[in-house]
Design an enzyme around this catalytic site. Sequence first.
Site, short mmCIF file in Angstrom:
data_model
loop_
_atom_site.label_atom_id
_atom_site.label_comp_id
_atom_site.label_asym_id
_atom_site.label_seq_id
_atom_site.Cartn_x
_atom_site.Cartn_y
_atom_site.Cartn_z
N HIS A 50 0.38 -1.67 -0.19
CA HIS A 50 0.05 0.53 0.36
C HIS A 50 0.90 1.34 0.03
CE1 HIS A 50 -3.68 -2.85 1.03
NE2 HIS A 50 -4.08 -1.76 0.56
N GLY A 51 1.91 1.02 0.57
CA GLY A 51 3.06 2.36 0.18
C GLY A 51 4.05 2.41 1.64
#
Length: 484
Positions: free
Chosen positions: A326-327
């Site tokens: 996700h990041g």
Amino acid sequence: MLFNSLDFAIFLPLVFICYWFLFRWNLKAQNTLILLASYVFYGWWDWRFLSLIAFSTLIDYLIGIGLGKEENTYKRKLLLTISICINLGFLGFFKYYNFFLDNFIDAFQLLGVPFKASSLKIILPVGISFYTFQTMSYTIDVYRKKLIPTHDWIAFGAYVSFFPQLVAGPIERATNLLPQFSEKRVFDQNKAVDGLRQILWGLFKKMVIADNCAEYVNIIFNQSESLSGSILALGAVLFAFQIYGDFSGYSDIAIGTSRLFGFQLMQNFAFPYFSRDVAEFWRRWHISLSTWFRDYLYIPLGGSRSGLALSIRNTFIIFLVSGFWHGANWTFIIWGALNAVYFLPSLLLGKNRNNLDVVAQESRWPNLRELISMLFTFGLTSFAWIFFRAESMSHAWGYVQNMMQPSLFSIPDFHILEGVISLMVLIVIFILIEWNGRRRQYAIMDLAASRSRMFRWCMYLLIILAIDIFGNTSEEIEFIYFQF
């Protein structure tokens, strides 16, 4: 190009008209149109990154053909390794280069060794995490001989760049979507109307629920050090609805748009906030990513077949990798780890496959046990979302500390959040509509057959009015998952 923009409102009808009226009788022409339209759609954001998606497409197309011809085990593994390394290499550079560099520098400083390096100003290409996983699944499935490689480069290019789901999913498997580009597609009015209905519901989720929640979430998270615990708890709950409305709304619009062109995408959300435990939640949230990690990471690692210890290890691996996907921030990794901890009791007690049916399948309302289970699961999930939303670990930890004060049990001071009561009423109505449609693919699907025409059109009109009245139609607000 955003789904909730005037540009897309013009773009979609133009492509639809050309697709069904000009190229209806020519499958290759239809596929070519989709390919070109997809590149226009993606290039509308930043045309420079078209070369990146084109290169990824070309590499996996050629490697797929090579895998189809090659029988030597070593050479097949080499081709697959090249595909994975190139795809993950691009993803790693654009998304994680500065993260690893910064942590590398911090590690040296902790050891007392001076180390200097300059980070790069890297623009993250929209949707790179999604289309990278989509192309990787193709080469892996061809390698496993679950799929015959295609020699139609137009169809393959259209599969990789298919504009409805290009930038935020669902992450489609080639085994499902790619064959649909080789089949003659006939316009089906019922499917098209169903697609428009799902698009409408997706726009409601995004523009009425998610975007309005975002306004208050931003205020609460930006001022978390000075607000009461009850307001901070409300902020976590509002973010839970923001991210659900935003992401599932995108998926609804993507799936509905695909139906307009005769394609069927997989369901990506199955009413996850009605889950009775965390295991059920992850079977219902971002299904395309969860099943991707299951099939291409969890099972190859041994899944749950190699004993309890390895099952626990594999569970933590997929949740940590999912968080990191996700990041490039420790907050996402902690979010993944927290969900792994949530999942652990179900795994240890062998209850992770207990709730496979729809909650209250045979009744209108949940019983007390089901209600408590859903509220408890939602509470755990909302708490974890704090780490997902926070800017940094210090921000997340400060938020949690300030929330866990005696003021958590006080009545929230709504004067700080003018208009939030109206939003909460909208959320309650939204929950009731979702609950009523929980047995379907999306909440208002039943409008197709179970109600009179007058009732259907009144409902459509009410949804459109809600979007017009409560939605921010003057500003195009990006979807949250564009940053992933």
